[in-house]
Enzyme design. Structure first.
Site, PDB file in Angstrom:
ATOM      1  N   CYS A  72      50.189 -83.024  26.869  1.00  0.00           N
ATOM      2  CA  CYS A  72      48.751 -83.320  26.819  1.00  0.00           C
ATOM      3  C   CYS A  72      48.202 -83.606  28.214  1.00  0.00           C
ATOM      4  O   CYS A  72      48.923 -84.071  29.109  1.00  0.00           O
ATOM      5  CB  CYS A  72      48.494 -84.549  25.952  1.00  0.00           C
ATOM      6  SG  CYS A  72      48.745 -84.288  24.197  1.00  0.00           S
ATOM      7  N   GLU A  74      46.212 -86.004  29.107  1.00  0.00           N
ATOM      8  CA  GLU A  74      46.273 -87.438  29.435  1.00  0.00           C
ATOM      9  C   GLU A  74      47.652 -87.818  29.960  1.00  0.00           C
ATOM     10  O   GLU A  74      47.794 -88.552  30.934  1.00  0.00           O
ATOM     11  CB  GLU A  74      45.984 -88.309  28.199  1.00  0.00           C
ATOM     12  CG  GLU A  74      44.612 -88.133  27.614  1.00  0.00           C
ATOM     13  CD  GLU A  74      44.582 -87.088  26.511  1.00  0.00           C
ATOM     14  OE1 GLU A  74      45.221 -86.024  26.662  1.00  0.00           O
ATOM     15  OE2 GLU A  74      43.907 -87.332  25.508  1.00  0.00           O
TER      16      GLU A  74
HETATM   17  N1  THU Z   1      45.669 -82.327  23.527  1.00  0.00           N
HETATM   18  C1  THU Z   1      45.469 -82.982  24.696  1.00  0.00           C
HETATM   19  O1  THU Z   1      45.855 -82.517  25.775  1.00  0.00           O
HETATM   20  N2  THU Z   1      44.818 -84.183  24.646  1.00  0.00           N
HETATM   21  C2  THU Z   1      44.240 -84.700  23.536  1.00  0.00           C
HETATM   22  O2  THU Z   1      43.620 -85.760  23.615  1.00  0.00           O
HETATM   23  C3  THU Z   1      44.348 -84.002  22.255  1.00  0.00           C
HETATM   24  C4  THU Z   1      45.280 -82.849  22.230  1.00  0.00           C
HETATM   25  C5  THU Z   1      46.291 -80.996  23.572  1.00  0.00           C
HETATM   26  C6  THU Z   1      47.663 -80.876  23.008  1.00  0.00           C
HETATM   27  C7  THU Z   1      47.701 -79.397  22.672  1.00  0.00           C
HETATM   28  O3  THU Z   1      48.000 -78.668  23.863  1.00  0.00           O
HETATM   29  C8  THU Z   1      46.278 -79.074  22.280  1.00  0.00           C
HETATM   30  O4  THU Z   1      45.483 -80.098  22.848  1.00  0.00           O
HETATM   31  C9  THU Z   1      46.039 -79.016  20.780  1.00  0.00           C
HETATM   32  O5  THU Z   1      46.541 -80.130  20.157  1.00  0.00           O
END
Ligand code: THU
Length: 159
Positions: A72, A74
């Site tokens: 992710c 974050e």
């Molecule tokens: N994802 C993030 O990077 N941050 C978030 O707050 C929510 C989800 C990403 C993980 C994955 O690559 C995509 O978004 C779909 O879940």
């Protein structure tokens, strides 16, 4: 029987109600989301942090054909901050997301693992992180610390 009632406080604000720093971070999060590597979900996330020393760092999500290996936005930006600026507390975290090809911003909020990672950074620096998440309607969620997103959080191995 004892019953615990926990309350959280999440503000819903217009952009005009944000501070300059929060606005700037949201712009950074929006801009970096374009560089996400998200060929599997097509969900492009940008996260930006403001460190205590005024430095701003940003990252997007980076996916993998083996889905759980993806990271992710974050988690990446917080990991980079901790690795490169180990003595700097994170003051603010901003997030924005968009589906590939969309003009409108998507609904976004940190996943469970990211919440635990945000908690770790707060514990590390003993300082709550203010968070701002862009909403599809242009308003912004704002909260002061991960406790508002993670009731009964796991943060102590010793007691
Ligand atoms: N994802 C993030 O990077 N941050 C978030 O707050 C929510 C989800 C990403 C993980 C994955 O690559 C995509 O978004 C779909 O879940």
């Amino acid at each position: 029987m004892e019953k615990l009632t926990q309350s959280n406080e999440i503000e819903v604000l217009t952009l005009a109600e944000l501070t300059e720093e929060e606005l700037q971070l949201l712009e950074k999060a929006k801009a970096i989301s374009v560089q996400a590597y998200a060929p599997y979900s097509n969900f492009q996330v940008g996260a930006a942090v403001l460190l205590e020393n005024g430095k701003i760092l940003q990252s997007s999500n980076q996916e993998n054909v083996s889905f759980p290996a993806g990271v992710c936005a974050e988690q990446l930006v917080l990991g980079y901050a901790g690795a490169n600026f180990p003595d700097q507390a994170v003051k603010i975290l901003a997030i924005a997301a968009r589906r590939t090809g969309d003009e409108v911003w998507a609904k976004v909020s940190p996943c469970g693992i990211c919440r635990q990672n945000i908690n770790e950074v707060e514990q590390r620096f003993k300082s709550p992180i203010r968070m701002v998440f862009l909403r599809p309607d242009g308003l912004v969620y704002r909260m002061e610390g991960i406790k508002h997103l993670l009731p009964l959080k796991f943060d102590d191995l010793t007691s």
